[in-house]
Scaffold this motif. Sequence first.
Motif, PDB file in Angstrom:
ATOM      1  N   LEU A  69       0.840  -1.202   0.000  1.00 20.36           N
ATOM      2  CA  LEU A  69       0.000   0.000   0.000  1.00 20.36           C
ATOM      3  C   LEU A  69       0.874   1.250   0.000  1.00 20.36           C
ATOM      4  O   LEU A  69       0.631   2.184  -0.776  1.00 20.36           O
ATOM      5  N   ASP A  70       1.884   1.271   0.830  1.00 14.91           N
ATOM      6  CA  ASP A  70       2.788   2.412   0.890  1.00 14.91           C
ATOM      7  C   ASP A  70       3.474   2.610  -0.467  1.00 14.91           C
ATOM      8  O   ASP A  70       3.600   3.739  -0.948  1.00 14.91           O
ATOM      9  N   HIS A  71       3.864   1.527  -1.092  1.00 15.32           N
ATOM     10  CA  HIS A  71       4.495   1.581  -2.420  1.00 15.32           C
ATOM     11  C   HIS A  71       3.549   2.225  -3.430  1.00 15.32           C
ATOM     12  O   HIS A  71       3.933   3.153  -4.160  1.00 15.32           O
ATOM     13  N   ALA A  72       2.316   1.750  -3.479  1.00 18.08           N
ATOM     14  CA  ALA A  72       1.344   2.288  -4.447  1.00 18.08           C
ATOM     15  C   ALA A  72       1.077   3.762  -4.204  1.00 18.08           C
ATOM     16  O   ALA A  72       1.063   4.574  -5.150  1.00 18.08           O
ATOM     17  N   PHE A  73       0.885   4.153  -2.946  1.00 16.07           N
ATOM     18  CA  PHE A  73       0.587   5.553  -2.637  1.00 16.07           C
ATOM     19  C   PHE A  73       1.780   6.454  -2.960  1.00 16.07           C
ATOM     20  O   PHE A  73       1.599   7.583  -3.437  1.00 16.07           O
ATOM     21  N   ASN A  74       2.992   5.961  -2.739  1.00 17.27           N
ATOM     22  CA  ASN A  74       4.186   6.743  -3.066  1.00 17.27           C
ATOM     23  C   ASN A  74       4.370   6.879  -4.581  1.00 17.27           C
ATOM     24  O   ASN A  74       4.724   7.949  -5.076  1.00 17.27           O
ATOM     25  N   ILE A  75       4.129   5.798  -5.313  1.00 19.12           N
ATOM     26  CA  ILE A  75       4.222   5.848  -6.787  1.00 19.12           C
ATOM     27  C   ILE A  75       3.203   6.851  -7.333  1.00 19.12           C
ATOM     28  O   ILE A  75       3.525   7.676  -8.203  1.00 19.12           O
ATOM     29  N   ALA A  76       1.980   6.780  -6.831  1.00 21.48           N
ATOM     30  CA  ALA A  76       0.928   7.692  -7.304  1.00 21.48           C
ATOM     31  C   ALA A  76       1.284   9.149  -6.990  1.00 21.48           C
ATOM     32  O   ALA A  76       1.026  10.044  -7.800  1.00 21.48           O
ATOM     33  N   ARG A  77       1.883   9.382  -5.838  1.00 19.50           N
ATOM     34  CA  ARG A  77       2.263  10.747  -5.457  1.00 19.50           C
ATOM     35  C   ARG A  77       3.419  11.249  -6.328  1.00 19.50           C
ATOM     36  O   ARG A  77       3.364  12.342  -6.885  1.00 19.50           O
ATOM     37  N   GLN A  78       4.456  10.426  -6.462  1.00 14.46           N
ATOM     38  CA  GLN A  78       5.652  10.854  -7.186  1.00 14.46           C
ATOM     39  C   GLN A  78       5.443  10.989  -8.694  1.00 14.46           C
ATOM     40  O   GLN A  78       5.977  11.902  -9.321  1.00 14.46           O
ATOM     41  N   HIS A  79       4.679  10.076  -9.269  1.00 13.38           N
ATOM     42  CA  HIS A  79       4.583  10.038 -10.733  1.00 13.38           C
ATOM     43  C   HIS A  79       3.258  10.539 -11.301  1.00 13.38           C
ATOM     44  O   HIS A  79       3.186  10.868 -12.484  1.00 13.38           O
ATOM     45  N   LEU A  80       2.216  10.586 -10.484  1.00 15.83           N
ATOM     46  CA  LEU A  80       0.916  11.021 -10.984  1.00 15.83           C
ATOM     47  C   LEU A  80       0.403  12.282 -10.292  1.00 15.83           C
ATOM     48  O   LEU A  80      -0.630  12.814 -10.659  1.00 15.83           O
ATOM     49  N   GLY A  81       1.110  12.715  -9.254  1.00 12.55           N
ATOM     50  CA  GLY A  81       0.722  13.933  -8.549  1.00 12.55           C
ATOM     51  C   GLY A  81      -0.470  13.771  -7.629  1.00 12.55           C
ATOM     52  O   GLY A  81      -1.113  14.762  -7.274  1.00 12.55           O
ATOM     53  N   ILE A  82      -0.768  12.549  -7.224  1.00 13.01           N
ATOM     54  CA  ILE A  82      -1.904  12.305  -6.323  1.00 13.01           C
ATOM     55  C   ILE A  82      -1.389  12.268  -4.894  1.00 13.01           C
ATOM     56  O   ILE A  82      -0.516  11.472  -4.552  1.00 13.01           O
ATOM     57  N   GLU A  83      -1.931  13.139  -4.085  1.00 13.43           N
ATOM     58  CA  GLU A  83      -1.499  13.200  -2.690  1.00 13.43           C
ATOM     59  C   GLU A  83      -1.777  11.887  -1.977  1.00 13.43           C
ATOM     60  O   GLU A  83      -2.721  11.174  -2.306  1.00 13.43           O
ATOM     61  N   LYS A  84      -0.960  11.609  -0.993  1.00 11.57           N
ATOM     62  CA  LYS A  84      -1.100  10.383  -0.200  1.00 11.57           C
ATOM     63  C   LYS A  84      -2.245  10.586   0.798  1.00 11.57           C
ATOM     64  O   LYS A  84      -2.038  10.943   1.955  1.00 11.57           O
ATOM     65  N   LEU A  85      -3.465  10.373   0.334  1.00 12.07           N
ATOM     66  CA  LEU A  85      -4.657  10.647   1.120  1.00 12.07           C
ATOM     67  C   LEU A  85      -4.984   9.551   2.129  1.00 12.07           C
ATOM     68  O   LEU A  85      -5.775   9.770   3.039  1.00 12.07           O
ATOM     69  N   LEU A  86      -4.414   8.376   1.931  1.00 13.84           N
ATOM     70  CA  LEU A  86      -4.723   7.235   2.796  1.00 13.84           C
ATOM     71  C   LEU A  86      -3.470   6.786   3.535  1.00 13.84           C
ATOM     72  O   LEU A  86      -2.367   6.853   3.007  1.00 13.84           O
ATOM     73  N   ASP A  87      -3.663   6.301   4.742  1.00 17.38           N
ATOM     74  CA  ASP A  87      -2.575   5.685   5.490  1.00 17.38           C
ATOM     75  C   ASP A  87      -2.635   4.187   5.247  1.00 17.38           C
ATOM     76  O   ASP A  87      -3.707   3.582   5.397  1.00 17.38           O
ATOM     77  N   PRO A  88      -1.505   3.577   4.877  1.00 19.69           N
ATOM     78  CA  PRO A  88      -1.512   2.134   4.617  1.00 19.69           C
ATOM     79  C   PRO A  88      -2.100   1.316   5.769  1.00 19.69           C
ATOM     80  O   PRO A  88      -2.832   0.356   5.542  1.00 19.69           O
ATOM     81  N   GLU A  89      -1.823   1.723   7.000  1.00 23.53           N
ATOM     82  CA  GLU A  89      -2.318   0.984   8.161  1.00 23.53           C
ATOM     83  C   GLU A  89      -3.848   1.024   8.258  1.00 23.53           C
ATOM     84  O   GLU A  89      -4.467   0.098   8.775  1.00 23.53           O
TER      85      GLU A  89
END
Length: 172
Positions: A69-89
């Motif tokens: 989950l952390d990987h997906a949220f970081n990829i989306a933030r870095q490459h697509l500009g989507i803020e990390k709106l969710l906490d993996p936990e």
Amino acid sequence: MAGLQQTNSEKILLSWVRQSTRNYPQVNVINFTSSWSDGLAFNALLHSHRPDLFDWNAVASQQSPVQRLDHAFNIARQHLGIEKLLDPEDVATACPDKKSILMYVTSLFQVLPQQVTMEAIREVEMLPRHSRVTREEHIQVHHQQRFSHEVSCFTFLLSSCYSEVIFPLPAL
């Protein structure tokens, strides 16, 4: 119960996700709650549209749900500009919050290719409907209602105190 029905927007979004992740045998998205908790769906969705960003096999086989989950949220933030709106936990649970997942997937839908076939929509309409609310969903709704009530009471009390400080009653 209105919460059990799927809106047309949800059907289209779920159709898009299923169509996008069809080539990932470990992924079977049937809802906007438990289907996302292991992190595979988020990563498959990203990888299906942007396979150049990471090695699917490395992510799918070697990481824990929280790491995926952390990987997906970081990829989306870095490459697509989507803020990390969710906490993996918060997502790596038996029943993550549906509205939060919908909000995040909608953010992905807005930046990734959006072609949805009628076949994919029909497939979603054929998915089994859960007519009974699970115990976890019932508890979650109860806690949300209770929290909402407590916030309303607190807001009312706070506004009452505030109005007395700003506009004190004249002394008799």
